[in-house]
Write a protein that holds these residues in place. Structure first.
Motif, PDB file in Angstrom:
ATOM      1  N   THR A  48      32.708  13.088  42.973  1.00  0.00           N
ATOM      2  CA  THR A  48      32.160  12.766  44.292  1.00  0.00           C
ATOM      3  C   THR A  48      32.353  13.906  45.290  1.00  0.00           C
ATOM      4  N   ASP A  85      24.396   8.025  40.704  1.00  0.00           N
ATOM      5  CA  ASP A  85      23.689   8.234  41.966  1.00  0.00           C
ATOM      6  C   ASP A  85      24.116   9.586  42.509  1.00  0.00           C
ATOM      7  N   CYS A 103      19.413   7.555  45.414  1.00  0.00           N
ATOM      8  CA  CYS A 103      19.836   6.598  44.402  1.00  0.00           C
ATOM      9  C   CYS A 103      18.986   6.768  43.152  1.00  0.00           C
ATOM     10  N   ARG A 135      27.784  13.789  42.772  1.00  0.00           N
ATOM     11  CA  ARG A 135      27.547  12.499  42.132  1.00  0.00           C
ATOM     12  C   ARG A 135      28.359  11.516  42.957  1.00  0.00           C
ATOM     13  N   ASP A 136      27.704  10.640  43.701  1.00  0.00           N
ATOM     14  CA  ASP A 136      28.473   9.770  44.599  1.00  0.00           C
ATOM     15  C   ASP A 136      28.747   8.380  44.032  1.00  0.00           C
ATOM     16  N   ALA A 137      28.187   8.080  42.869  1.00  0.00           N
ATOM     17  CA  ALA A 137      28.483   6.798  42.216  1.00  0.00           C
ATOM     18  C   ALA A 137      28.072   6.895  40.753  1.00  0.00           C
TER      19      ALA A 137
END
Length: 160
Positions: A48, A85, A103, A135-137
């Motif tokens: 992240t 995401d 997303c 990459r946040d999720a």
């Protein structure tokens, strides 16, 4: 150079277009400088933490501290292996000026994302703009600049 406030609100019948008025129109909201970089260099994100897209950096020196900088960037992202995401953000130096969360979600799916932001840096010093991604999720790998897919950064100074 004209500013928006020096232009008349409206032109009326019978008014003569003076040289000064025409020159004001010519100077307002003009593109003064334009810089562009393009890249197909791939980069991987598995965390992240935002990382610089090393090939998408532009430095511009505004001519007046009242001028605006229009930043346009197109970035291709691909979630590989598992769902992920991704996020794209525009940096002015070390300052985050705009974050756009993309997303993607589905594994092995990608897309191209355009980010547009009008900045007011209020400076006449050299100013660097760059793109970062993360990459946040999710658990998959997130790739920036899918093979043979062009990503770009365009920076324009607009007279105010």
């Amino acid at each position: 150079m004209a500013t928006p406030t020096s232009l008349p609100a409206a032109q009326t019948t019978g008014n003569v277009l003076t040289a000064a008025y025409v020159n004001d129109l010519r100077g307002a909201f003009r593109v003064l400088q334009l810089f562009s970089v393009q890249s197909t260099v791939q980069q991987l994100s598995t965390t992240t933490t935002y990382a610089d897209v090393t090939s998408l950096t532009v430095t511009i020196t505004p001519q007046a501290n009242t001028n605006k900088i229009l930043v346009i960037s197109t970035n291709s992202l691909l979630a590989a292996g598992a769902a992920a995401d991704g996020g794209i953000r525009i940096m002015r130096g070390a300052t985050n000026i705009f974050t756009s969360v993309q997303c993607i979600g589905t594994a092995n799916v990608g897309g191209s994302y355009t980010t547009i932001f009008l900045d007011s840096p209020a400076t006449t010093s050299a100013t660097t703009y760059k793109i970062q991604f993360n990459r946040d999720a999710g658990t998959g790998n997130l790739w920036h600049s899918i093979t043979n897919t062009l990503s770009n950064l365009v920076v324009m100074e607009i007279s105010a």
